[in-house]
Scaffold this motif. Structure first.
Motif, PDB file in Angstrom:
ATOM      1  N   PRO A  76      50.519 -37.066 -69.934  1.00  0.00           N
ATOM      2  CA  PRO A  76      49.874 -36.824 -71.233  1.00  0.00           C
ATOM      3  C   PRO A  76      50.455 -35.645 -72.010  1.00  0.00           C
ATOM      4  CG  PRO A  76      48.230 -37.260 -69.535  1.00  0.00           C
ATOM      5  CD  PRO A  76      49.548 -37.132 -68.835  1.00  0.00           C
ATOM      6  N   TRP A  79      54.558 -35.290 -74.463  1.00  0.00           N
ATOM      7  CA  TRP A  79      54.855 -35.389 -75.894  1.00  0.00           C
ATOM      8  C   TRP A  79      54.876 -34.008 -76.527  1.00  0.00           C
ATOM      9  CZ3 TRP A  79      55.978 -40.411 -76.886  1.00  0.00           C
ATOM     10  CH2 TRP A  79      55.468 -41.350 -75.988  1.00  0.00           C
ATOM     11  N   ARG A  80      53.818 -33.228 -76.272  1.00  0.00           N
ATOM     12  CA  ARG A  80      53.778 -31.873 -76.830  1.00  0.00           C
ATOM     13  C   ARG A  80      54.804 -30.970 -76.160  1.00  0.00           C
ATOM     14  NH1 ARG A  80      48.166 -32.790 -76.418  1.00  0.00           N
ATOM     15  NH2 ARG A  80      48.081 -31.483 -74.573  1.00  0.00           N
ATOM     16  N   PHE A  99      48.256 -42.358 -81.940  1.00  0.00           N
ATOM     17  CA  PHE A  99      47.823 -41.485 -80.843  1.00  0.00           C
ATOM     18  C   PHE A  99      48.277 -40.048 -81.058  1.00  0.00           C
ATOM     19  CE2 PHE A  99      52.127 -42.319 -79.608  1.00  0.00           C
ATOM     20  CZ  PHE A  99      52.524 -41.261 -78.801  1.00  0.00           C
ATOM     21  N   LEU A 100      49.453 -39.871 -81.660  1.00  0.00           N
ATOM     22  CA  LEU A 100      49.971 -38.518 -81.890  1.00  0.00           C
ATOM     23  C   LEU A 100      49.272 -37.869 -83.082  1.00  0.00           C
ATOM     24  CD1 LEU A 100      52.128 -36.838 -80.439  1.00  0.00           C
ATOM     25  CD2 LEU A 100      53.765 -37.561 -82.182  1.00  0.00           C
ATOM     26  N   GLU A 102      46.318 -38.277 -83.928  1.00  0.00           N
ATOM     27  CA  GLU A 102      44.938 -37.944 -83.549  1.00  0.00           C
ATOM     28  C   GLU A 102      44.849 -36.684 -82.699  1.00  0.00           C
ATOM     29  OE1 GLU A 102      42.930 -42.414 -83.298  1.00  0.00           O
ATOM     30  OE2 GLU A 102      44.028 -41.616 -81.571  1.00  0.00           O
ATOM     31  N   ASP A 103      45.989 -36.127 -82.317  1.00  0.00           N
ATOM     32  CA  ASP A 103      46.018 -34.984 -81.406  1.00  0.00           C
ATOM     33  C   ASP A 103      46.022 -33.673 -82.198  1.00  0.00           C
ATOM     34  OD1 ASP A 103      46.435 -33.086 -79.478  1.00  0.00           O
ATOM     35  OD2 ASP A 103      48.282 -33.953 -78.682  1.00  0.00           O
ATOM     36  N   PHE A 106      48.795 -31.285 -81.419  1.00  0.00           N
ATOM     37  CA  PHE A 106      50.089 -31.602 -82.012  1.00  0.00           C
ATOM     38  C   PHE A 106      50.153 -31.069 -83.441  1.00  0.00           C
ATOM     39  CE2 PHE A 106      52.788 -34.634 -84.463  1.00  0.00           C
ATOM     40  CZ  PHE A 106      54.009 -34.251 -83.920  1.00  0.00           C
TER      41      PHE A 106
END
Length: 238
Positions: A76, A79-80, A99-100, A102-103, A106
């Protein structure tokens, strides 16, 4: 590129470069790879050498850090993590990448990076284009345009607060979603009949002369050049 420019880029004497051109001298292997990288071409287009072909293939394989069978099996935080390492550029090339968007972490990372001088570019699909409609069909639904507008809504606060973050919409047919951070990237191929979260992900790291990383990186540049600015209508659909 001039002889002088290439010589400076790969740290050799300009006369050495001239001999490669005028006398057909074949450079050392390391200079072949460095030259191909500087000119953004495959090394085998410059020097026809079976050993070079084998070495180039080996380097391309070495650019693959890891392979994940599905996007949802990627750790999880990865990505970051790769974007945290960005110093020069960070790119996102997707249809929605919901999905990105919504983070919130990020978002914080995006803001911190551009404030530190990193170039950030977010490329989303044009909600009204044919490629977006077709991708929704290919994934087994017809809501890709809605997913993109939701992503734009999540990013909207950044439009005014951080205008130096580049947001554009493209109408390209994407075969991969690409997440680039300097010389590192995650590539999520698009597979007919399933959503991107079920498709594999390749973690790549660029090596001079490898070619695999640059192939995907070049597609980001081409898409960015032909993309357009975001409007309010793109977000609301009105």
């Amino acid at each position: 590129m001039t002889v002088q420019g290439l010589a400076e880029a790969i740290d050799v004497n300009p006369k050495t470069v001239e001999r490669w051109i005028t006398q057909g001298k074949v450079p050392y292997r390391r200079h072949q790879y460095a030259t191909a990288t500087a000119l953004k071409v495959d090394v085998t287009t410059l020097w026809d050498d079976s050993r070079t072909v084998e070495s180039s293939a080996d380097l391309s394989k070495a650019e693959i850090v890891a392979v994940y069978p599905h996007r949802h099996t990627v750790p999880p935080g990865l990505w970051r993590e790769i974007y945290t390492r960005a110093q020069t550029r960070m790119d996102v090339l997707v249809y929605s990448g919901l999905f990105l968007s919504e983070d919130p972490l990020f978002h914080d990372l995006l803001k911190a990076k551009v404030e530190a001088g990193t170039e950030a570019r977010i490329l989303l699909g044009d909600p009204g284009c044919a490629a977006v409609r077709q991708r929704g069909v290919d994934e087994g639904h017809r809501i890709m345009d809605g997913k993109i507008r939701n992503a734009l809504l999540h990013y909207r606060p950044l439009f005014a607060s951080h205008p130096d973050i580049g947001f554009r919409l493209h109408d390209a047919t994407l075969y991969n979603s690409i997440y680039r951070s300097d010389d590192e990237m995650l590539v999520n191929p698009h597979v007919y009949g399933i959503g991107a979260y079920l498709a594999p992900v390749f973690h790549l790291r660029r090596l001079p002369g490898g070619g695999l990383f640059d192939t995907y990186a070049n597609s980001i540049e081409h898409t960015w050049e032909n993309a357009r600015q975001v409007t309010d209508r793109d977000i609301t659909g009105a």
